[in-house]
Design a protein around this motif. Structure first.
Motif, PDB file in Angstrom:
ATOM      1  N   LYS A  64       0.833  -1.614   0.154  1.00 54.36           N
ATOM      2  CA  LYS A  64       0.046   0.211  -0.177  1.00 54.36           C
ATOM      3  C   LYS A  64       0.711   1.198   0.193  1.00 54.36           C
ATOM      4  CE  LYS A  64      -3.477  -1.759   2.250  1.00 54.36           C
ATOM      5  NZ  LYS A  64      -5.196  -1.744   3.339  1.00 54.36           N
ATOM      6  N   MET A  65       2.237   1.209   0.254  1.00 57.71           N
ATOM      7  CA  MET A  65       2.884   1.735   0.663  1.00 57.71           C
ATOM      8  C   MET A  65       3.183   2.598  -1.004  1.00 57.71           C
ATOM      9  SD  MET A  65       5.002   1.096   4.179  1.00 57.71           S
ATOM     10  CE  MET A  65       4.383   0.949   5.848  1.00 57.71           C
ATOM     11  N   CYS A  66       4.166   1.170  -1.616  1.00 58.62           N
ATOM     12  CA  CYS A  66       4.828   1.851  -3.063  1.00 58.62           C
ATOM     13  C   CYS A  66       3.123   2.393  -4.083  1.00 58.62           C
ATOM     14  CB  CYS A  66       4.782   0.450  -3.261  1.00 58.62           C
ATOM     15  SG  CYS A  66       6.282  -0.329  -2.562  1.00 58.62           S
ATOM     16  N   GLU A  67       1.946   1.940  -3.578  1.00 57.69           N
ATOM     17  CA  GLU A  67       1.151   2.056  -4.636  1.00 57.69           C
ATOM     18  C   GLU A  67       0.811   3.624  -3.979  1.00 57.69           C
ATOM     19  OE1 GLU A  67      -0.327   0.443  -6.916  1.00 57.69           O
ATOM     20  OE2 GLU A  67       0.910  -1.513  -6.846  1.00 57.69           O
ATOM     21  N   LEU A  78       5.974   5.674  -2.711  1.00 52.20           N
ATOM     22  CA  LEU A  78       7.256   5.052  -2.853  1.00 52.20           C
ATOM     23  C   LEU A  78       7.310   4.675  -4.049  1.00 52.20           C
ATOM     24  CD1 LEU A  78       8.364   2.608   0.148  1.00 52.20           C
ATOM     25  CD2 LEU A  78       8.104   5.591  -0.316  1.00 52.20           C
ATOM     26  N   ALA A  79       6.557   4.198  -4.736  1.00 55.60           N
ATOM     27  CA  ALA A  79       7.054   3.816  -6.401  1.00 55.60           C
ATOM     28  C   ALA A  79       5.648   4.955  -7.403  1.00 55.60           C
ATOM     29  CB  ALA A  79       6.357   2.401  -6.341  1.00 55.60           C
ATOM     30  N   ASN A  80       6.190   4.991  -7.944  1.00 55.52           N
ATOM     31  CA  ASN A  80       5.943   5.773  -9.255  1.00 55.52           C
ATOM     32  C   ASN A  80       4.966   5.051 -10.148  1.00 55.52           C
ATOM     33  OD1 ASN A  80       3.975   7.023 -11.026  1.00 55.52           O
ATOM     34  ND2 ASN A  80       5.640   8.989 -11.475  1.00 55.52           N
ATOM     35  N   THR A  81       3.796   4.552 -10.045  1.00 57.01           N
ATOM     36  CA  THR A  81       3.685   3.190 -10.323  1.00 57.01           C
ATOM     37  C   THR A  81       3.119   3.276 -12.179  1.00 57.01           C
ATOM     38  OG1 THR A  81       1.087   3.392  -9.505  1.00 57.01           O
ATOM     39  CG2 THR A  81       2.665   1.998  -8.338  1.00 57.01           C
ATOM     40  N   VAL A  82       3.280   4.446 -12.397  1.00 54.73           N
ATOM     41  CA  VAL A  82       2.416   3.999 -14.121  1.00 54.73           C
ATOM     42  C   VAL A  82       3.924   3.824 -14.788  1.00 54.73           C
ATOM     43  CG1 VAL A  82       2.102   5.976 -16.059  1.00 54.73           C
ATOM     44  CG2 VAL A  82       0.974   6.012 -13.660  1.00 54.73           C
ATOM     45  N   ILE A  83       5.199   4.095 -14.596  1.00 58.82           N
ATOM     46  CA  ILE A  83       6.619   4.353 -14.168  1.00 58.82           C
ATOM     47  C   ILE A  83       7.372   2.976 -13.966  1.00 58.82           C
ATOM     48  CG2 ILE A  83       6.355   5.996 -16.272  1.00 58.82           C
ATOM     49  CD1 ILE A  83       8.293   7.797 -14.660  1.00 58.82           C
ATOM     50  N   GLU A  84       7.252   2.663 -13.385  1.00 61.65           N
ATOM     51  CA  GLU A  84       7.728   2.106 -12.271  1.00 61.65           C
ATOM     52  C   GLU A  84       7.327   0.476 -11.626  1.00 61.65           C
ATOM     53  OE1 GLU A  84      10.519   4.941  -9.879  1.00 61.65           O
ATOM     54  OE2 GLU A  84       8.727   4.854  -8.542  1.00 61.65           O
ATOM     55  N   ASP A  85       8.122  -0.029 -11.841  1.00 59.93           N
ATOM     56  CA  ASP A  85       7.502  -1.493 -11.156  1.00 59.93           C
ATOM     57  C   ASP A  85       8.324  -2.067  -9.427  1.00 59.93           C
ATOM     58  OD1 ASP A  85       6.684  -2.656 -13.325  1.00 59.93           O
ATOM     59  OD2 ASP A  85       8.337  -3.316 -14.145  1.00 59.93           O
ATOM     60  N   TYR A  86       7.841  -2.763  -9.044  1.00 56.48           N
ATOM     61  CA  TYR A  86       8.267  -3.153  -7.188  1.00 56.48           C
ATOM     62  C   TYR A  86       8.563  -3.981  -6.542  1.00 56.48           C
ATOM     63  CZ  TYR A  86       3.859  -2.408  -5.756  1.00 56.48           C
ATOM     64  OH  TYR A  86       2.648  -2.533  -5.310  1.00 56.48           O
ATOM     65  N   GLU A  87       9.072  -4.933  -5.792  1.00 61.50           N
ATOM     66  CA  GLU A  87       9.106  -6.098  -5.805  1.00 61.50           C
ATOM     67  C   GLU A  87       9.128  -5.623  -3.873  1.00 61.50           C
ATOM     68  OE1 GLU A  87      12.200  -8.387  -6.874  1.00 61.50           O
ATOM     69  OE2 GLU A  87      12.148  -8.088  -9.029  1.00 61.50           O
ATOM     70  N   VAL A  88       9.109  -6.571  -3.053  1.00 61.25           N
ATOM     71  CA  VAL A  88       8.335  -6.137  -1.535  1.00 61.25           C
ATOM     72  C   VAL A  88       9.354  -6.865  -1.387  1.00 61.25           C
ATOM     73  CG1 VAL A  88       7.174  -6.104   0.173  1.00 61.25           C
ATOM     74  CG2 VAL A  88       7.041  -4.834  -1.499  1.00 61.25           C
ATOM     75  N   GLU A  89      10.794  -6.948  -0.081  1.00 67.08           N
ATOM     76  CA  GLU A  89      11.305  -8.264   0.379  1.00 67.08           C
ATOM     77  C   GLU A  89      10.859  -8.134   2.264  1.00 67.08           C
ATOM     78  OE1 GLU A  89      14.916 -10.999   1.007  1.00 67.08           O
ATOM     79  OE2 GLU A  89      15.233  -8.912  -0.289  1.00 67.08           O
ATOM     80  N   ILE A  90      10.259  -8.902   2.406  1.00 65.35           N
ATOM     81  CA  ILE A  90       9.917  -9.176   3.826  1.00 65.35           C
ATOM     82  C   ILE A  90      11.233  -9.948   4.804  1.00 65.35           C
ATOM     83  CG2 ILE A  90       8.567  -9.231   5.990  1.00 65.35           C
ATOM     84  CD1 ILE A  90       7.416  -7.387   4.403  1.00 65.35           C
ATOM     85  N   LEU A  91      11.879  -8.690   5.725  1.00 64.17           N
ATOM     86  CA  LEU A  91      12.458  -9.966   5.986  1.00 64.17           C
ATOM     87  C   LEU A  91      12.911 -10.484   8.387  1.00 64.17           C
ATOM     88  CD1 LEU A  91      15.752  -7.550   5.462  1.00 64.17           C
ATOM     89  CD2 LEU A  91      15.179 -10.183   4.362  1.00 64.17           C
TER      90      LEU A  91
END
Length: 79
Positions: A60-63, A66-79
Motif C-alpha cells: 500500500k505504501m508503494c502504491e 514510494l513508487a510511481n506505478t505508471v512508470i515504475e515496478d516494485y518488489e517487496v521483501e519482508i525480512l
C-alpha cells in the motif's frame, strides 16, 4: 520486522540516469557494459510482527507514495 523495496523503471521507459552512468563507465574504460538501468532500494523498519500484514502495508505504501506505478515496478521483501 524489516522490509526492503526495490523500485525499477518499467521495461520500455527511458532511463536517462542509466544512460549517463553507462556513458561515464565507458569514459572510465569499462567498455564491456552494454546497458545500465538505475533504480532505488528503500529499507523500512516496521512494528508489524506478521509477515503477511507487513507485506500488505508495504505494498500500500508503494502504491500511494514510494513508487510511481505508471512508470515504475516494485518488489517487496519482508525480512
Amino acid at each position: 520486522m524489516q522490509a526492503k523495496v526495490l523500485i525499477t523503471l518499467k521495461n520500455g521507459v527511458l532511463d536517462p540516469q542509466g544512460e549517463a552512468v553507462l556513458h561515464a563507465l565507458d569514459n572510465l574504460g569499462f567498455d564491456d557494459v552494454d546497458g545500465v538501468r538505475v533504480g532505488k532500494m528503500i529499507e523500512l523498519d516496521l512494528s508489524d510482527t506478521n509477515a503477511d500484514t507487513a507485506r500488505t502495508r508495504v505494498e500500500k505504501m508503494c502504491e500511494k507514495l514510494l513508487a510511481n506505478t505508471v512508470i515504475e515496478d516494485y518488489e517487496v521483501e519482508i525480512l
